[in-house]
Design an enzyme around this catalytic site. Structure first.
Site, PDB file in Angstrom:
ATOM      1  N   LYS A 160      32.271  42.320  44.436  1.00  0.00           N
ATOM      2  CA  LYS A 160      33.242  41.345  44.944  1.00  0.00           C
ATOM      3  C   LYS A 160      32.751  40.926  46.331  1.00  0.00           C
ATOM      4  CE  LYS A 160      38.267  40.780  45.409  1.00  0.00           C
ATOM      5  NZ  LYS A 160      38.423  39.526  44.668  1.00  0.00           N
TER       6      LYS A 160
HETATM    7  N1  PPE Z   1      37.656  36.896  39.569  1.00  0.00           N
HETATM    8  C1  PPE Z   1      37.549  36.563  40.876  1.00  0.00           C
HETATM    9  C2  PPE Z   1      36.489  35.637  41.315  1.00  0.00           C
HETATM   10  C3  PPE Z   1      38.453  37.107  41.787  1.00  0.00           C
HETATM   11  O1  PPE Z   1      38.351  36.787  43.073  1.00  0.00           O
HETATM   12  C4  PPE Z   1      39.482  37.961  41.348  1.00  0.00           C
HETATM   13  C5  PPE Z   1      40.483  38.519  42.315  1.00  0.00           C
HETATM   14  C6  PPE Z   1      39.536  38.286  39.966  1.00  0.00           C
HETATM   15  C7  PPE Z   1      38.594  37.729  39.121  1.00  0.00           C
HETATM   16  C8  PPE Z   1      40.544  39.248  39.430  1.00  0.00           C
HETATM   17  O2  PPE Z   1      40.252  40.552  39.866  1.00  0.00           O
HETATM   18  P1  PPE Z   1      41.368  41.652  40.065  1.00  0.00           P
HETATM   19  O3  PPE Z   1      42.137  41.264  41.280  1.00  0.00           O
HETATM   20  O4  PPE Z   1      40.630  42.902  40.239  1.00  0.00           O
HETATM   21  O5  PPE Z   1      42.216  41.635  38.850  1.00  0.00           O
HETATM   22  N2  PPE Z   1      40.733  37.692  43.446  1.00  0.00           N
HETATM   23  C9  PPE Z   1      41.317  38.256  44.638  1.00  0.00           C
HETATM   24  C10 PPE Z   1      41.261  37.279  45.808  1.00  0.00           C
HETATM   25  C11 PPE Z   1      42.311  36.262  45.933  1.00  0.00           C
HETATM   26  C12 PPE Z   1      42.259  35.552  47.294  1.00  0.00           C
HETATM   27  O6  PPE Z   1      42.523  34.325  47.348  1.00  0.00           O
HETATM   28  O7  PPE Z   1      41.989  36.210  48.311  1.00  0.00           O
HETATM   29  C13 PPE Z   1      42.703  38.829  44.350  1.00  0.00           C
HETATM   30  O8  PPE Z   1      43.341  38.453  43.385  1.00  0.00           O
HETATM   31  O9  PPE Z   1      43.101  39.709  45.114  1.00  0.00           O
END
Ligand code: PPE
Length: 306
Positions: A160
């Site tokens: 990430k």
């Molecule tokens: N893909 C991406 C690119 C992504 O950033 C997130 C989370 C996910 C999938 C889902 O991952 P998870 O949270 O583990 O289910 N994005 C984070 C950032 C949001 C922001 O604007 O800052 C979040 O949801 O925390």
């Protein structure tokens, strides 16, 4: 209230600083070159007080991200774990969003990070529905972005990474400028990858499909969804998905820590299914919110009391 000028506390390299004093220098390496990684974690109110959802998994992914990027973590997992819990407590939150960030400092300039120290911060603040009021109930309108998601050998998506989000911002800004709620990114082969900050799923004839996570983050909400769908008796298949499959899907939804489970009711001006959040999405949403709020005994182990 800006993100800079607020009351509260931020953990920086092992110390608790008043929110307004948690600053970095203008020569911070990550600010210039973008090597860094972060997490997004939510805390929810439960009958026994605030609790953090899947904290262990998020901390583990933060360390995996650092490992992929070659960032030497100056703290143990237990330190970050505790900083997240304390961030909720110290900031007096009943629910909220927790942001750990790993970045390189201002010890040196130049692309080669050798000599730059790894720093870690953790902040927490209240954060409501990510895609706007009513998004969870009514669903959102999405547009396929003109920007592709990174090729697997351009940006390693198991991490990430801070720098992934330049691509996310380009897509998200384009979609919003055109009046949509959110973007959807295809990979460099043209198949569905993910949202700028969300994983994507579709439902067709009772089966749940998701893209293989090649160009997408392995989301922790995604992993949660897989468990809940399996328990509800749904089959989930991971395979390449084309954009027109989304147009004719019965249901589409996004998952993410910030986005939670958000129904997608329109893609590229085509109504998805009935144009309303569908029954599978609604059932999984209900189960998800019961779990995060500590109302589902089956998954009490997903919650860490603060
Ligand atoms: N893909 C991406 C690119 C992504 O950033 C997130 C989370 C996910 C999938 C889902 O991952 P998870 O949270 O583990 O289910 N994005 C984070 C950032 C949001 C922001 O604007 O800052 C979040 O949801 O925390």
């Amino acid at each position: 209230m800006s993100m800079e000028n607020r009351d509260g506390w931020i953990w920086m390299d092992g110390q608790w600083l008043p929110w307004r004093e948690a600053k970095v220098h203008a020569m911070t390496h990550t600010l210039h070159y973008g090597l860094g990684c972060f997490e997004g974690i939510r805390a929810y109110p439960t009958p026994t007080g605030p609790a953090i959802f899947r904290l262990g998994e998020h901390v583990e992914r933060l360390f995996e991200s650092a490992h992929i990027l070659g960032l030497a973590m100056p703290f143990e997992r237990a330190d970050i774990h505790e900083a997240c819990r304390e961030a909720v407590r110290r900031n007096g939150l009943d629910s909220g969003y927790i942001r750990p960030l790993v970045f390189l400092g201002a010890e040196k300039a130049g692309v080669d990070p050798l000599g730059a120290a790894t720093h870690v911060m953790v902040a927490a603040w209240p954060w409501g529905a990510y895609l706007g009021d009513g998004a969870l109930e009514r669903g959102i309108r999405v547009k396929v972005a003109s920007f592709a998601r990174h090729h697997v050998n351009v940006q390693m998506c198991r991490a990430k990474s801070v720098s992934t989000y330049t691509n996310s911002i380009l897509a998200c800004r384009e979609a919003r400028a055109e009046g949509y709620d959110e973007a959807l990114l295809l990979d460099t082969d043209g198949f569905v990858a993910e949202g700028p900050g969300e994983n994507v799923f579709m439902v067709k004839r009772g089966v749940i499909y998701e893209p293989e996570v090649t160009s997408a983050l392995d989301g922790i909400t995604r992993r949660t969804l897989q468990v809940l769908a399996d328990e509800a008796g749904y089959e989930i298949r991971a395979r390449r998905i084309t954009r027109d499959e989304l147009y004719i899907a019965d249901e589409v939804f996004f998952t993410g820590t910030a986005a939670e489970i958000t129904p997608v009711v329109e893609v590229d001006r085509r109504r998805v299914g009935s144009g309303q959040p569908g029954p599978v999405t609604r059932a999984l949403q209900q189960r998800f919110f019961a779990c995060v709020r500590g109302q589902d005994a089956a998954h009490a182990d997903w919650l860490t009391p603060v």
